[in-house]
Design an enzyme around this catalytic site. Structure first.
Site, PDB file in Angstrom:
ATOM      1  N   PRO A   1       0.814  -1.224   0.000  1.00  0.00           N
ATOM      2  CA  PRO A   1       0.000   0.000   0.000  1.00  0.00           C
ATOM      3  C   PRO A   1       0.847   1.273   0.000  1.00  0.00           C
ATOM      4  CG  PRO A   1      -0.361  -1.293   2.020  1.00  0.00           C
ATOM      5  CD  PRO A   1       0.554  -2.077   1.151  1.00  0.00           C
TER       6      PRO A   1
ATOM      7  N   GLU B   1       1.440  -7.887   7.644  1.00  0.00           N
ATOM      8  CA  GLU B   1       1.563  -6.431   7.447  1.00  0.00           C
ATOM      9  C   GLU B   1       2.651  -6.119   6.429  1.00  0.00           C
ATOM     10  OE1 GLU B   1      -0.329  -4.131   9.909  1.00  0.00           O
ATOM     11  OE2 GLU B   1      -1.415  -6.023   9.984  1.00  0.00           O
TER      12      GLU B   1
ATOM     13  N   ARG C   1      -2.279  -7.893 -21.417  1.00  0.00           N
ATOM     14  CA  ARG C   1      -3.107  -7.476 -22.558  1.00  0.00           C
ATOM     15  C   ARG C   1      -2.363  -6.515 -23.485  1.00  0.00           C
ATOM     16  NH1 ARG C   1      -5.301  -2.664 -22.275  1.00  0.00           N
ATOM     17  NH2 ARG C   1      -6.968  -3.143 -23.758  1.00  0.00           N
TER      18      ARG C   1
ATOM     19  N   ASP D   1      -2.819   2.247 -27.839  1.00  0.00           N
ATOM     20  CA  ASP D   1      -1.560   2.965 -28.011  1.00  0.00           C
ATOM     21  C   ASP D   1      -1.760   4.452 -28.284  1.00  0.00           C
ATOM     22  OD1 ASP D   1       0.192   0.207 -29.535  1.00  0.00           O
ATOM     23  OD2 ASP D   1       0.127   0.908 -27.478  1.00  0.00           O
TER      24      ASP D   1
END
Ligand code: JCH
Length: 241
Positions: free
Chosen positions: A94, A121, A169, A184
Site C-alpha cells: 500500500p 503487514e 493485454r 496505443d
C-alpha cells in the site's frame, strides 16, 4: 517473438488459478507468456514452515521474515536457463508507487517479472533494499514497490493479478489489433487526465432508453465531437483532473 516470463512467489498459490482463464490463459497456451507460481513455504527451514515474525519496535500484527524471501528469490533467479536475463522484482504494497497505464506499458517491454506477494503487514524492508541494490544484486533489474490505490488489501496476491492482467493485454498478439491501436494512440496519452464517455450497442431502444441520435447519424465528425464532449463531462463529474 520472445516469451515474457513471470514468476510469482506467494503463500497462496491457489490465488493464481484464474490466470488459466480468458485472455491471460490464452496467452499462456499460445506461449506469449510463461507464468510460474511458487510457494514461499517451500523455502522455509523450520518444522512449522513459518514465514512471519513480530515487528521490531513493537506494533500490531506480524511481518514476513526476510529469510524465506531471500531463499525463494535466489532460487527463482538461478532456475532461469538464460543467465544474461535480469528479472525486475515487483513488490505490491500500500505504500508503493501507484500503478499506471504507463507502468503497465513499460513492464510489457520487460522480458522477466518476479512478483513477491506479501501477507500479514508486509515484508521485512531489507528484502526490497537488498534486491534493489545493484552493487549487491547485479543480476536483478531492480525493485519496484507498487500500490493499486489508497486502500488496504489483505495481501499482495490480488494486486499481482491486476498487474499481470494489465501487462499481459499489452503484449503483442494478446488482444486484437484494433484494440491495441486504440490503446496505443489513445489510452497512454489521454488516460492520465481523461476518461471515456458512455458507449452503446444494439438495440437502439432498450426499456424506453434511446441510443443518442448522433451515434446513428453516420456523421463521423459529429460523432467524434460528441464523444470528446462526453469524455469532458464524465471526467469532470468524476472529480478527475
Ligand atoms: C498487503 C497489509 C496492513 C499491509 C500485506 C502485504 C496494496 N494497493 C494496495 N493495498 N493493499 C496492498 C497490499 C499489498 C501487499 C500486502 N498486506 C496487508 C495490511 C498494512 O499496514 C501497514 C500493510 C497489502
Amino acid at each position: 517473438m520472445t516469451t515474457t516470463r513471470i514468476d510469482v512467489i506467494t503463500i497462496f498459490p491457489d490465488y493464481f488459478a484464474p490466470l488459466q482463464l480468458s485472455l491471460v490463459g490464452k496467452a499462456m497456451t499460445e506461449g506469449i507468456i510463461d507464468i510460474r507460481v511458487h510457494d514461499l513455504r517451500d523455502h522455509t527451514t523450520d518444522r512449522h514452515r513459518s514465514v512471519d515474525d513480530t515487528p521490531y519496535g513493537g506494533g500490531p500484527g506480524m511481518l514476513m521474515s526476510p529469510e524465506p524471501w531471500g531463499m525463494a528469490l535466489d532460487a527463482v533467479r538461478s532456475a532461469q536457463q538464460a543467465p544474461n536475463q535480469r528479472p525486475l522484482l515487483i513488490i505490491p504494497t500500500p505504500s508503493g508507487e501507484p500503478l499506471t497505464q504507463e507502468l503497465a506499458h513499460r513492464w510489457a517491454e520487460t522480458d522477466w517479472l518476479v512478483f513477491a506477494c506479501g501477507r500479514y503487514e508486509g515484508i521485512d524492508a531489507r528484502v526490497a533494499q537488498y534486491y534493489g541494490d545493484a552493487k549487491v544484486c547485479p543480476d536483478w533489474a531492480g525493485v519496484r514497490e507498487v500500490s493499486l490505490g489508497n486502500y488496504v488489501l489483505a495481501g499482495g496476491e490480488v494486486a499481482a493479478l491486476v498487474i499481470i492482467e494489465a501487462v499481459s493485454r499489452l503484449l503483442p498478439g494478446v488482444v486484437s489489433n484494433a484494440d491495441s491501436i486504440t490503446d496505443d494512440s489513445f489510452a497512454l496519452g489521454a488516460m492520465a487526465d481523461l476518461v471515456e464517455g458512455p458507449s452503446f450497442t444494439r438495440p437502439r431502444t432498450w426499456r424506453g432508453l434511446e441510443v443518442p441520435e448522433v451515434l446513428v447519424s453516420g456523421n463521423h465528425e459529429r460523432i467524434a465531437a460528441w464523444r470528446a464532449e462526453q469524455a469532458q463531462i464524465r471526467t469532470q463529474s468524476r472529480h478527475l483532473r
